[in-house]
Scaffold this motif. Structure first.
Motif, PDB file in Angstrom:
ATOM      1  N   ARG A 129       0.857  -1.183   0.000  1.00 33.71           N
ATOM      2  CA  ARG A 129       0.000   0.000   0.000  1.00 33.71           C
ATOM      3  C   ARG A 129       0.894   1.235   0.000  1.00 33.71           C
ATOM      4  O   ARG A 129       2.018   1.219   0.482  1.00 33.71           O
ATOM      5  N   LEU A 130       0.374   2.291  -0.556  1.00 30.21           N
ATOM      6  CA  LEU A 130       1.049   3.584  -0.574  1.00 30.21           C
ATOM      7  C   LEU A 130       0.716   4.298   0.726  1.00 30.21           C
ATOM      8  O   LEU A 130      -0.448   4.405   1.092  1.00 30.21           O
ATOM      9  N   GLU A 131       1.728   4.762   1.411  1.00 30.69           N
ATOM     10  CA  GLU A 131       1.527   5.525   2.643  1.00 30.69           C
ATOM     11  C   GLU A 131       1.350   6.993   2.304  1.00 30.69           C
ATOM     12  O   GLU A 131       2.093   7.526   1.471  1.00 30.69           O
ATOM     13  N   GLY A 132       0.409   7.634   2.924  1.00 29.18           N
ATOM     14  CA  GLY A 132       0.196   9.053   2.703  1.00 29.18           C
ATOM     15  C   GLY A 132      -0.431   9.330   1.354  1.00 29.18           C
ATOM     16  O   GLY A 132      -1.011   8.463   0.713  1.00 29.18           O
ATOM     17  N   THR A 133      -0.307  10.569   0.934  1.00 31.92           N
ATOM     18  CA  THR A 133      -0.881  10.973  -0.341  1.00 31.92           C
ATOM     19  C   THR A 133       0.235  11.226  -1.340  1.00 31.92           C
ATOM     20  O   THR A 133       1.374  11.496  -0.963  1.00 31.92           O
ATOM     21  N   ALA A 134      -0.105  11.140  -2.600  1.00 32.52           N
ATOM     22  CA  ALA A 134       0.873  11.388  -3.661  1.00 32.52           C
ATOM     23  C   ALA A 134       0.308  12.443  -4.588  1.00 32.52           C
ATOM     24  O   ALA A 134      -0.905  12.542  -4.772  1.00 32.52           O
ATOM     25  N   GLU A 171       7.235  12.440 -11.100  1.00 29.79           N
ATOM     26  CA  GLU A 171       8.165  13.483 -11.508  1.00 29.79           C
ATOM     27  C   GLU A 171       9.476  13.262 -10.770  1.00 29.79           C
ATOM     28  O   GLU A 171       9.483  12.699  -9.667  1.00 29.79           O
ATOM     29  N   LEU A 172      10.569  13.688 -11.370  1.00 27.17           N
ATOM     30  CA  LEU A 172      11.859  13.576 -10.704  1.00 27.17           C
ATOM     31  C   LEU A 172      11.780  14.253  -9.345  1.00 27.17           C
ATOM     32  O   LEU A 172      11.206  15.324  -9.211  1.00 27.17           O
ATOM     33  N   GLY A 173      12.330  13.597  -8.358  1.00 21.47           N
ATOM     34  CA  GLY A 173      12.337  14.149  -7.013  1.00 21.47           C
ATOM     35  C   GLY A 173      11.139  13.763  -6.163  1.00 21.47           C
ATOM     36  O   GLY A 173      11.156  14.004  -4.949  1.00 21.47           O
ATOM     37  N   ASP A 174      10.106  13.172  -6.772  1.00 24.13           N
ATOM     38  CA  ASP A 174       8.951  12.736  -5.975  1.00 24.13           C
ATOM     39  C   ASP A 174       9.411  11.725  -4.923  1.00 24.13           C
ATOM     40  O   ASP A 174      10.231  10.857  -5.202  1.00 24.13           O
ATOM     41  N   ARG A 175       8.853  11.845  -3.730  1.00 23.72           N
ATOM     42  CA  ARG A 175       9.172  10.920  -2.637  1.00 23.72           C
ATOM     43  C   ARG A 175       7.920  10.135  -2.274  1.00 23.72           C
ATOM     44  O   ARG A 175       6.831  10.699  -2.222  1.00 23.72           O
ATOM     45  N   TYR A 176       8.130   8.857  -2.044  1.00 14.41           N
ATOM     46  CA  TYR A 176       7.037   7.958  -1.708  1.00 14.41           C
ATOM     47  C   TYR A 176       7.470   7.050  -0.567  1.00 14.41           C
ATOM     48  O   TYR A 176       8.649   6.763  -0.403  1.00 14.41           O
ATOM     49  N   THR A 177       6.488   6.570   0.175  1.00 16.03           N
ATOM     50  CA  THR A 177       6.724   5.501   1.143  1.00 16.03           C
ATOM     51  C   THR A 177       5.690   4.426   0.867  1.00 16.03           C
ATOM     52  O   THR A 177       4.490   4.699   0.823  1.00 16.03           O
ATOM     53  N   MET A 178       6.190   3.216   0.640  1.00 14.38           N
ATOM     54  CA  MET A 178       5.327   2.071   0.408  1.00 14.38           C
ATOM     55  C   MET A 178       5.427   1.159   1.623  1.00 14.38           C
ATOM     56  O   MET A 178       6.506   0.999   2.201  1.00 14.38           O
ATOM     57  N   ALA A 179       4.313   0.553   2.002  1.00 12.83           N
ATOM     58  CA  ALA A 179       4.288  -0.456   3.060  1.00 12.83           C
ATOM     59  C   ALA A 179       4.076  -1.795   2.381  1.00 12.83           C
ATOM     60  O   ALA A 179       3.130  -1.949   1.603  1.00 12.83           O
ATOM     61  N   SER A 180       4.963  -2.742   2.632  1.00 15.70           N
ATOM     62  CA  SER A 180       4.863  -4.063   2.001  1.00 15.70           C
ATOM     63  C   SER A 180       4.993  -5.151   3.055  1.00 15.70           C
ATOM     64  O   SER A 180       5.779  -5.042   3.986  1.00 15.70           O
TER      65      SER A 180
END
Length: 170
Positions: A41-46, A51-60
């Motif tokens: 699942r994707l944590e938080g909102t996106a 785009e270059l520089g986008d930060r994400y946190t995934m929970a697996s």
């Protein structure tokens, strides 16, 4: 202490029944990953992404599909990353699409990405690769083989799900 040597590369590929631009849209945009990556699942909102520089946190992991705070938290790996490369594919120009993510921890470090190789207007080859390793505390000589084995199975199952999802859409 973490070694500066490169992580072992784990790579899985699958031919999918869509144009390379469609497959690239799915693999480059981490917002679509929970649709086809197993137990993620994707944590938080996106934002609009990617785009270059986008930060994400995934929970697996086995507890990832549950709401945060609903238990099984110890069976979930939080994987923070930043988009460092985005090159869109072109079937007409026979250009491979590439995306690369830098894993920031706290559990996994290294790089991961997708290469989308156009075959024709109706098919492409999606290559998912990971050069990821555990941040510690055990030595990488011990953990790398186990991480590689787990990643390979996880990636094979997930790419199969991607191929099925894209086949249903085409």
């Amino acid at each position: 202490m973490t070694s500066s040597r490169r992580a072992r590369r784990v790579e899985v590929a699958r031919i999918v029944p869509v144009d390379a631009s469609v497959a690239f849209a799915w693999v480059a945009d981490l917002r679509t990953h929970p649709r086809w990556i197993v137990a993620t699942r994707l944590e938080g909102t996106a934002g609009r992404g990617p785009e270059l520089g986008d930060r994400y946190t995934m929970a697996s992991g086995p507890g990832a599909r549950r709401a945060p705070g609903s238990g099984l938290g110890r069976l979930v790996v939080m994987d923070s990353m930043v988009v460092e490369q985005l090159e869109r594919p072109s079937t007409a120009a026979a250009r491979v699409g590439r995306t690369r993510l830098r894993k920031l921890g706290p559990v996994l470090l290294g790089d991961a990405g997708f290469d989308v190789v156009p075959l024709d207007e109706r098919r492409c080859r999606v290559v998912w690769w990971e050069e990821a390793y555990l941040a510690g505390p055990l030595p990488r000589a011990v953990t790398d083989p186990l991480v590689g084995l787990a990643l390979r199975g996880f990636m094979q199952l997930s790419l199969g799900r991607l191929a099925q999802a894209l086949a249903r859409r085409s």
